[in-house]
Design a protein around this motif. Sequence first.
Motif, short mmCIF file in Angstrom:
data_model
loop_
_atom_site.label_atom_id
_atom_site.label_comp_id
_atom_site.label_asym_id
_atom_site.label_seq_id
_atom_site.Cartn_x
_atom_site.Cartn_y
_atom_site.Cartn_z
N ILE A 203 0.84 -1.21 0.00
CA ILE A 203 0.00 0.00 0.00
C ILE A 203 0.87 1.25 0.00
O ILE A 203 0.65 2.19 -0.79
N ILE A 204 1.88 1.28 0.86
CA ILE A 204 2.76 2.45 0.92
C ILE A 204 3.56 2.59 -0.37
O ILE A 204 3.81 3.70 -0.84
N ASP A 205 3.95 1.45 -0.97
CA ASP A 205 4.65 1.49 -2.26
C ASP A 205 3.81 2.20 -3.32
O ASP A 205 4.34 2.98 -4.13
N CYS A 206 2.51 1.89 -3.33
CA CYS A 206 1.62 2.52 -4.32
C CYS A 206 1.56 4.03 -4.12
O CYS A 206 1.58 4.80 -5.10
N TYR A 207 1.49 4.46 -2.87
CA TYR A 207 1.50 5.90 -2.60
C TYR A 207 2.80 6.55 -3.05
O TYR A 207 2.80 7.64 -3.65
N PRO A 213 7.58 12.08 -9.84
CA PRO A 213 7.36 12.94 -11.01
C PRO A 213 7.39 12.13 -12.31
O PRO A 213 8.08 11.12 -12.41
N GLY A 214 6.60 12.57 -13.26
CA GLY A 214 6.60 11.92 -14.56
C GLY A 214 5.65 10.74 -14.70
O GLY A 214 5.55 10.16 -15.78
N VAL A 215 4.95 10.39 -13.62
CA VAL A 215 4.00 9.28 -13.69
C VAL A 215 2.71 9.78 -14.35
O VAL A 215 2.18 10.83 -13.97
N SER A 216 2.21 9.03 -15.32
CA SER A 216 1.02 9.46 -16.06
C SER A 216 -0.23 9.41 -15.20
O SER A 216 -0.27 8.74 -14.17
N LYS A 221 -3.97 6.52 -11.44
CA LYS A 221 -5.29 5.95 -11.16
C LYS A 221 -5.20 4.46 -10.90
O LYS A 221 -5.88 3.92 -10.03
N ARG A 222 -4.37 3.78 -11.69
CA ARG A 222 -4.22 2.34 -11.52
C ARG A 222 -3.60 2.01 -10.17
O ARG A 222 -4.10 1.17 -9.42
N MET A 250 -2.96 9.41 5.30
CA MET A 250 -2.20 9.48 4.05
C MET A 250 -2.55 10.71 3.22
O MET A 250 -1.70 11.22 2.48
N ALA A 251 -3.77 11.21 3.34
CA ALA A 251 -4.16 12.39 2.58
C ALA A 251 -3.33 13.61 2.97
O ALA A 251 -3.06 14.49 2.15
N LYS A 252 -2.90 13.67 4.24
CA LYS A 252 -2.06 14.78 4.70
C LYS A 252 -0.61 14.61 4.25
O LYS A 252 0.08 15.60 4.00
N LEU A 253 -0.17 13.36 4.15
CA LEU A 253 1.22 13.09 3.79
C LEU A 253 1.44 13.02 2.29
O LEU A 253 2.55 13.29 1.80
N TYR A 254 0.42 12.63 1.54
CA TYR A 254 0.52 12.48 0.08
C TYR A 254 -0.61 13.27 -0.57
O TYR A 254 -1.54 12.69 -1.16
N PRO A 255 -0.59 14.60 -0.48
CA PRO A 255 -1.72 15.39 -1.01
C PRO A 255 -1.91 15.24 -2.52
O PRO A 255 -3.03 15.37 -3.02
N SER A 256 -0.82 14.95 -3.25
CA SER A 256 -0.94 14.83 -4.70
C SER A 256 -1.57 13.51 -5.13
O SER A 256 -2.02 13.39 -6.28
#
Length: 580
Positions: A203-207, A213-216, A221-222, A250-256
């Motif tokens: 799960i953390i790997d996906c985040y 940068p550069g991920v489509s 989404k996938r 996670m929303a606070k740590l990974y806002p993008s």
Amino acid sequence: MRGSAFFQRAFRVSQEHPTFFKLLIVTTVSGGGLLTFSDASPFQRSITGASSQNEGKKKKVVVLGTGWAGTSFLKNLKSSSYDVQVVSPNNFFAFTPLLPSVTNGTVEARSIVEPIRNIVKKKPYNVEFEEAECYKIDPVNKKVYCRSNQSSTLDGIEEFTVDYDVLILAMGARVNTFNTPGVEEHAHFLKEVGDAQKLRKSIIDCYERASLPGVSEEEKKRMMHFVVVGGGPTGVEYAAELHDLAFDDMAKLYPSAKDYLKITLLEAGDHILNMFDKRIITFATDKFQRDGIDVKTGSMVVRVSDKDISTKERTTGEIVSVPYGVVLWSTGIATRPVVRDFMNHIGQAKRRVLATDEWLRVEGCEDVYALGDCATINQRKVMEDIAAIFKKADKTSNGTLDLKDFKEVVGHICERYPQVELYLRKNKLKSFYDLLKNAKGDDKKQIDIETFKKALSEVDSQMKSLPPTAQVAAQQGEYLAKCFNRMELCEKNPEGPLRFRASGRHRFHPFRYRHFGQFAPLGGEQTAAQLPGDWVSIGHSTQWLWYSVYASKLVSWRTRMLVISDWSRRFIFGRDSSKI
């Protein structure tokens, strides 16, 4: 003499209740001083050793597995008449109901495990433990063949054989993939501590990957699409825990990455939590809908690849494929290969699960017991013994019975065949006599064999298999341990029900499962509980009941303190998102 008797009683209490005895001494020490104790003094060990020599050869009990059933048996076994050898690939017991909490960092993995040697070190019986996996059982020669699961073994010793007098199978079960292509290779499971740790890392790997940068957009989404297959308690709890992790932390740590998050719960049946009350099902479905968790019922998974999962929609028959980042497979259990081979060896090849009788003895095999998820109780049908039951009650052998003739056997009937009580309860009959009166249908006082058959003809329809839960396994382990503790006494004075096909009584009362209720954590500090008596409780107060019950059920004070401190840490600092 009085002083001597007092010290003898005090010594006996110290042996039977060591923890209480230690606390009593600590509380009586003046000034609140500290006192150090030894777990087993040389004096105690010398007594144990001396008694062992005097008792002669003991029966060797081999326990395969350290899950709920095996650990419960070891904890409750108090007789020193046995030498116990434990074989398991895990040298610990894991509190599996908290595995979903491990996946999202609410609870640490080490907080829910207790080394098995800690559990058995103070027991009165001799015990050995081998960290290995059993791969073959030979009931004819009473041997089990084991293989070390260590990456490297001393002097190349990888396999060994263990002899037994009594064998206890408590090996649990494996995940049922239904032979769905790609599940074994690409899906995650949630049966062991290692599974939870692996799932948390994924799960953390996906985040992390979605934040590079550069991920489509499509790839983000996938990777941020988390799919849960199976709408049972484990799948529902994991989906709820994942939602809380994503939005609370996670929303606070990974806002993008938060805008790409999607959680999907797939269930092949008509609704989730199908073993729960309808009120809970409705509340859980509505809550998941409000939380944005996509619940799809009637969707059967037909294939899992490394990047997408395919489902067949029951209503349309259409095959739909969707990309995913992580898939959790939680759809039930299946028999382990070693148990399946054992079943073939003892004549149970046609059965789906290993069968035992009501005393947990494996059918067709002497001195072998099976507990927990690896077996099921094959409850005997009343109609198979109907003639023997009638004959036992008909002491005059005249072929007819009065209602009062059943007084001596009615209690034994209800104990031996629990489906009788279930039938009475379902049909709102006060007693067994009401069942017989309804079958007579006239004013005759006598009951013949045909009337008796008519009265009990529908009783066997109430027979149900016990669910494969931790609650069942723990009760079975406790029951069997108590039987072993009383073995010698009950050999001389049987305490079980009458033997209808033979003389005398059974040694022990048959196993009876007592259902204490079940929980369904739904996220947002809300939990649903279904307790005995048709009592349903849902909400924040039930979440605190869940906390207290789970804390009390943990195997040791060490794990209780660790889990409670983890919960406290989460309330103060949030969930841990580190990838360690």
